[in-house]
Design an enzyme around this catalytic site. Structure first.
Site, short mmCIF file in Angstrom:
data_model
loop_
_atom_site.label_atom_id
_atom_site.label_comp_id
_atom_site.label_asym_id
_atom_site.label_seq_id
_atom_site.Cartn_x
_atom_site.Cartn_y
_atom_site.Cartn_z
CG ASP A 475 -1.82 1.17 1.29
OD1 ASP A 475 -2.28 1.61 0.23
OD2 ASP A 475 -2.07 1.66 2.41
CG ASP A 766 -1.41 2.16 6.73
OD1 ASP A 766 -1.81 1.92 5.57
OD2 ASP A 766 -1.46 3.29 7.24
CG ASP A 770 -4.28 -1.78 3.01
OD1 ASP A 770 -4.59 -1.55 1.83
OD2 ASP A 770 -3.67 -0.97 3.72
#
Length: 1132
Positions: A475, A766, A770
């Site tokens: 990410d 994080d 996700d």
């Protein structure tokens, strides 16, 4: 066995749960009675088999039938695992909910869920609960329907009319709603086949008075089970805390009869009317906003902290379409999702904002996340599949030994009970019962090493999988870059030149008054909620830099401020409506229209506007060393973000994901009109190497015109490609580097698509958005201790990607350790197996204390210390073998097996040819002439056994039961097999390149100090109880020479042949071997295709065929494919 009419497909909307097929069965009384008799006669063995194989249970007890008649349903996943589940069909009586009659108005309403599922006049409902979601039987359509959600066939007008005033008490009782709760899983670890075999072994040993090692195995198994259950319990507690907050939320519900009342969220049902307001709160369900407007933080879903404005569902009596189709383009603008934060709600006029409950419990977006954690997709890892094949081979070897043992002992006239025991002993010798405990020990050590480095693991079995990772997805926001932005400064235009930079960080004074200052103060979408300014982080930083204080009218949640232009006029305008108009009025040109918000580039009079590349050049990327290390280790890195694609490309270039000399290709697919199209647009080569000109490895990068290319695309294009250009998707994935504007579901789907190409995928993120990708990845590591840590197998306390190389290092070391342990346990078992079968030829065997010394003092302690080698500090550009059946590993086991077989056979045969050998007189080798019968035995003779005692000396009582096993063959074979086990452990304790060398394993060399010192103190006592006989010194030297030759040959073969990568590469080329991985096949195919990639062109497609243009492979994208209509469909 299956009836075609009894099947239906369970199409699962959740990506991490596989679609399932359903088969109907009806229980037969006769079959059931026969199975119960089988349970009794097999002492529960048949019941245990049915527990492992639920499909056999259904096939044995039931007969196939249609789903309408079925009382048992068999579910089968459609993936490569074909996992079966058995579910009972239950009946729910509505009479228990109240006094209802068949002519009740709720049952007669056309198109309602209740009228479809209720059987009249009995007023019963057939229900099926699958993975926490309840389904009811549709009596007219003959299929199961998901309940717990509002009917999707209602129009916008019907939603307002039917639910605008709330539900009455009867309707609430009839509608199904289930809170987001679950029971912690009860783990039956003791029914694992490994532990059942251990129980069988322990029972057999106890019957033979082999008590000491039986107790040790029991203790190790209990420890292993306890640790596994502890990990599962710890995870379930974290999950319970995650969902409990949604169950205990107090909400206000408006009913037709009761008015507005406050309830716990667990009592909500679809159709309830929520009254919104009262400040910040978490939404406990999915709901449709029917009146007013709301400001919501959907960071849990999208990963972006920008507040989102929700508007009411439109009321259009002329639109006959169902509300999802009527609002297809902007459906999300009217939906409030479970788990998101309600920041502000404002109703129409004096009334509050209202929303109709759409979905509750596990049917919501948050419920899907919880279900993906409770029911993860099985881990497809070759090591575990090969381990079962490996054990089956050992069982086959044991079967041969059993036949041999039965023949030998029957011919020698042994009793039947003794023959059975000896035959069963062969199984427990050939198949090591300590293998699960030894493998668990290695995983525990790896878990402890990760914990010391700030990485916590809730799924220890994933550690081995980390050793095979060859692709890592990152990410961007909060992972590769920081969450927030800081405003460094501004450079203002003056004529055709620029002034000196004004740095906000070092200057207490704001910008001088002018168009740029006015634009910073006014061109934003900030809102004031509870007296605090909130909104886009960049807008907030720019507004704070002006040092202005907002004042004036605040209406509908949006700011009105007074703006003083350079002409001295005061303008009042709602900023959220006309930001671009205001920019033009102020004379400021917006910077990069494709970005989320404008970055200002001075006055329009300026004739110079720097390019994005010039402004974003020479940036410092703090995680460069980490990505460089991954690149040097030939781990492919991919960016998967919800951010803007231009920002993502820039960060990818700075991070080295798109290195020097590479070409970024923007792939844009559009399926909005009737003719889907895909466009390939080169963005130019990277002009600066983020890694200082370091060599770029091109293991997984194709080339065009001598340079690498990297595809960059958005989530919208990714979805359109999957729907209409599926045959191109594998090629795009092979070289896709930047995936921007990806939703949580698309992130998870992308990970699965990479896995379909046989990549071992890691994911680092994080945010809660996700969670899906972290869960479905082979190894997901969360940089947050919030919701993402519940779904992720790994959680790092280090809030950056430095944990990724460490995880890969420890994973590779753990995987190599597992291979070493498998090889050692196999050789240890086979060495002991050979020794026992050689002695069986003389109807002899090892004594219990001989077995105890090998099993406990040698095998157990080696199993505890061999795994202590730490990970090598440097990542090498290749991975460990992934299969136990790979040629190098098989060759290593076979060769060492032959060396040990030759050594023991030589010892067994040669000892019988010695002049001092005698079958019965085992004291003959120690000639009385060399020492008086009254002299005490020497220390040397004590170390070889108590049989060297003079004939006049009475043997200790503990020896009496072992006397029958004493012979020269027993002593020679036992010594050879015992020391061979030690040598094999040394040979298999690999060091470089994945683990630290053996000489750094102090506990292995020193015997673990405490562990081995305690053993050393007992060695003399234990050896004194062994069934060894005295042999001449020359024979002892002969045995030592045999062992040294065996060790030397084994060590040289392992280092020169088995570990020689250059030799194996040469053999692969000589035999024309090529990798069977899908991405390798595709890479070879595309490298020979001169038309790939298609640059500067637009392709059109009207078909949806999904075929991959490569030999012998077909690519299927189940997330977007259109299945044929099954007999019935069931959505989870």
């Amino acid at each position: 066995m299956f009836c075609p009419k009894s099947t239906c497909t369970l199409a699962n909307a959740l990506l991490s749960l596989s679609p399932q097929e359903m088969f109907g069965y009806k229980t037969q009384g006769v079959r059931r009675a026969l199975c119960i008799a089988g349970y009794l006669f097999s002492c529960g063995g048949l019941l245990l088999l049915f527990y492992w194989k639920p499909e056999w249970d259904v096939w044995a007890n039931c007969a196939p039938c249609s789903l309408e008649e079925a009382d048992v349903v068999l579910l089968r996943t459609t993936d490569e695992f074909h996992v079966y589940m058995r579910k009972k069909v239950s009946w729910v009586s509505l009479s228990a909910l109240g006094h209802f009659t068949p002519d009740h108005p709720a049952f007669a309403e056309d198109g309602s869920l209740l009228s479809k599922v209720i059987m009249k006049p009995e007023l019963k409902v057939r229900c099926l609960r699958v993975q926490k979601v309840c389904h009811a039987w549709d009596t007219s359509a003959k299929r199961f329907l998901k309940v717990g959600a509002l009917e999707e066939g209602l129009t916008c007008t019907e939603v307002h009319a039917k639910f605008g005033a709330g539900l009455n008490r009867e309707e609430q009782d009839l509608r199904y709603g289930m809170g987001l709760s679950f029971s912690p899983p009860f783990s039956l670890q003791v029914l694992n086949p490994f532990y059942v075999f251990q129980l069988f072994s322990v029972c057999l040993w106890l019957s033979e008075d082999y008590i000491e090692y039986s107790v040790a195995i029991i203790l190790m198994s209990l420890l292993s089970i306890s640790l596994t259950v502890y990990d599962l319990r710890k995870q379930s507690v974290k999950l319970h805390r995650l969902v409990e907050s949604h169950n205990s939320v107090r909400v206000r519900v408006c009913g037709k009869e009761t008015g507005v009342q406050e309830l716990e969220s667990r009592c909500l049902v679809p159709g309830d009317l929520l009254v919104l307001g009262g400040g910040r709160s978490l939404l406990p369900c999915d709901a449709i906003l029917t009146s007013g407007q709301c400001t919501v933080n959907e960071g849990m879903l999208t990963g972006e902290s920008i507040p989102v404005t929700k508007t009411a569902l439109p009321l259009d009596p002329k639109d006959p379409r169902p509300w999802p189709e009527s609002c297809a383009e902007d459906q999300r603008r009217h939906l409030l999702f479970c788990g998101t934060e309600l920041i502000q709600a404002k109703g129409v006029g004096k009334g509050p904002a209202r929303a109709v409950v759409l979905r509750t419990g596990f049917n919501t977006a948050k419920g899907d996340l919880v279900r993906s954690i409770l029911y993860p997709k099985p881990l497809n890892f070759r090591l575990y599949r090969d381990a079962l094949r490996f054990l089956m081979c050992l069982i086959g070897v044991a079967a041969i030994g059993m036949v041999y043992a039965v023949c030998v002992f029957v011919l020698s006239g042994e009793e039947a009970g003794e023959v059975v025991k000896k035959a069963l002993d062969v199984i427990t010798i050939a198949v090591p019962p300590a293998l699960p405990a030894a493998l668990t020990t290695g995983i525990i050590y790896a878990q402890r090493r990760l914990k010391k480095r700030g990485i916590f693991c809730i799924s220890p079995q994933r550690i081995n999988v980390c050793g095979q990772i060859n692709l890592f997805c990152f990410d961007k926001t909060g992972t590769l870059t920081e969450d927030g932005l800081d405003l460094w400064g501004a450079v203002l235009a003056e004529g055709k030149s620029f002034r000196s930079a004004h740095r906000f960080s070092s200057s207490a004074s704001p910008l001088p008054w002018g168009p740029a200052f006015a634009a910073m103060a006014t061109c934003h979408s900030l809102v004031v909620l509870d007296g605090k300014i909130q909104g886009d982080p960049l807008d907030l930083k720019m507004f704070q830099a002006t040092q202005w204080v907002s004042f004036g009218k605040w209406g509908s949640g949006f700011a009105w401020v007074l703006v003083r232009t350079w002409k001295g006029q005061l303008l009042g305008m709602p900023l959220w409506r006309t930001p671009w108009l205001l920019l033009c009025f102020l004379g400021v040109r917006p910077f990069w229209e494709e970005s989320q918000g404008p970055l200002l580039c001075g006055h329009v009079a300026s004739s110079f506007c720097p390019s994005r590349e010039e402004v974003e050049s020479d940036l410092t990327f703090l995680d460069r060393p980490v990505l460089e290390e991954l690149r040097d280790a030939r781990l492919r890195t991919v960016m998967v973000t919800g951010d803007n694609i231009q920002t993502a490309i820039t960060v990818a270039k700075d991070a080295g994901m798109i290195p020097q000399g590479s070409q970024a290709v923007l792939v844009e697919a559009d399926a909005s009109d009737g003719q889907p199209s895909i466009t390939w647009s080169p963005l130019g080569e990277s002009k600066a190497d983020a890694f200082g000109g370091a060599e770029v490895r091109t293991a997984d990068c194709a080339k065009v015109g001598g340079s690498q290319y990297h595809f960059c695309l958005s989530g919208r294009s990714y979805e359109a490609i999957g729907q209409h250009f599926g045959h191109l998707l594998p090629g795009i994935l092979l070289n896709g580097t930047v995936f921007a504007r990806m939703s949580p579901a698309q992130k998870a789907k992308l990970v699965q698509d990479f896995q379909k190409l046989d990549y071992f995928v890691g994911m680092c993120g994080d945010g809660a958005n996700d969670c899906g990708a972290l869960k479905v990845a082979h190894a997901g590591i969360s940089l947050s201790e919030q919701e993402a840590s519940v779904a992720s197998p790994f959680t790092s306390q280090i809030p950056n990607i430095q944990c990724v190389p460490e995880l890969v290092r420890q994973g590779r070391a753990a995987l190599v350790t597992s291979f070493c342990m498998f090889k050692y346990m196999a050789l240890y078992s086979i060495i002991q197996y050979i020794g026992v079968l050689l002695l069986y030829w003389q109807t002899n065997s090892f004594g219990n204390y001989q077995f105890l010394f090998q099993d406990l003092a040698i095998n157990t302690l080696i199993g505890l210390t061999m795994s202590l080698n730490g990970a090598h500090p440097k990542l090498v550009p290749f991975r460990p073998p992934a299969r136990l059946t790979s040629p190098p590993l098989l060759l290593s086991v076979v060769l060492n097996l032959l060396f040990s077989l030759a050594t023991q056979v030589c010892g067994f045969v040669l000892v019988q040819r010695q002049p001092w050998y005698h079958k019965e007189d085992f004291l003959r080798a120690c000639a009385p002439s060399n020492s008086s019968s009254l002299e005490p035995p020497s220390v040397a003779s004590l170390t070889l056994g108590v049989s060297s005692l003079p004939p006049t000396t009475e043997a200790p009582p503990a020896m009496v039961q072992e006397e029958d096993y004493r012979s020269y063959e027993n002593t020679s074979v036992w010594l050879l097999s015992t020391i061979s086990c030690l040598m094999v452990a040394v040979v298999f304790s690999k060091g470089n390149p994945f683990r630290k060398p053996i000489y750094q394993n102090c506990k292995w060399l020193t015997g673990g100090q405490r562990e081995w010192q305690g053993v050393a103190a007992c060695v003399i006592v234990v050896v004194a109880l062994l069934v060894l006989v005295c042999t001449p010194m020359l024979w002892r030297v002969s045995l030592l020479i045999m062992l040294l030759v065996n060790f030397g040959v084994s060590f040289v073969v392992e280092e020169v042949i088995i570990e020689n990568r250059a030799l194996w590469r040469l053999l692969k080329r000589a035999f024309g071997y090529q990798s069977s991985s899908q991405y390798k096949k595709l890479q070879r195919s595309l490298n020979s295709d001169p038309s790939w990639p298609p640059l500067n062109k637009t392709d059109f497609s009207g078909a949806t065929a999904i075929h991959m243009d490569m030999p012998g492979a077909t690519y299927i994208n189940p997330g977007f494919e259109s299945h044929g209509e099954p007999a019935c469909s069931l959505h989870l």
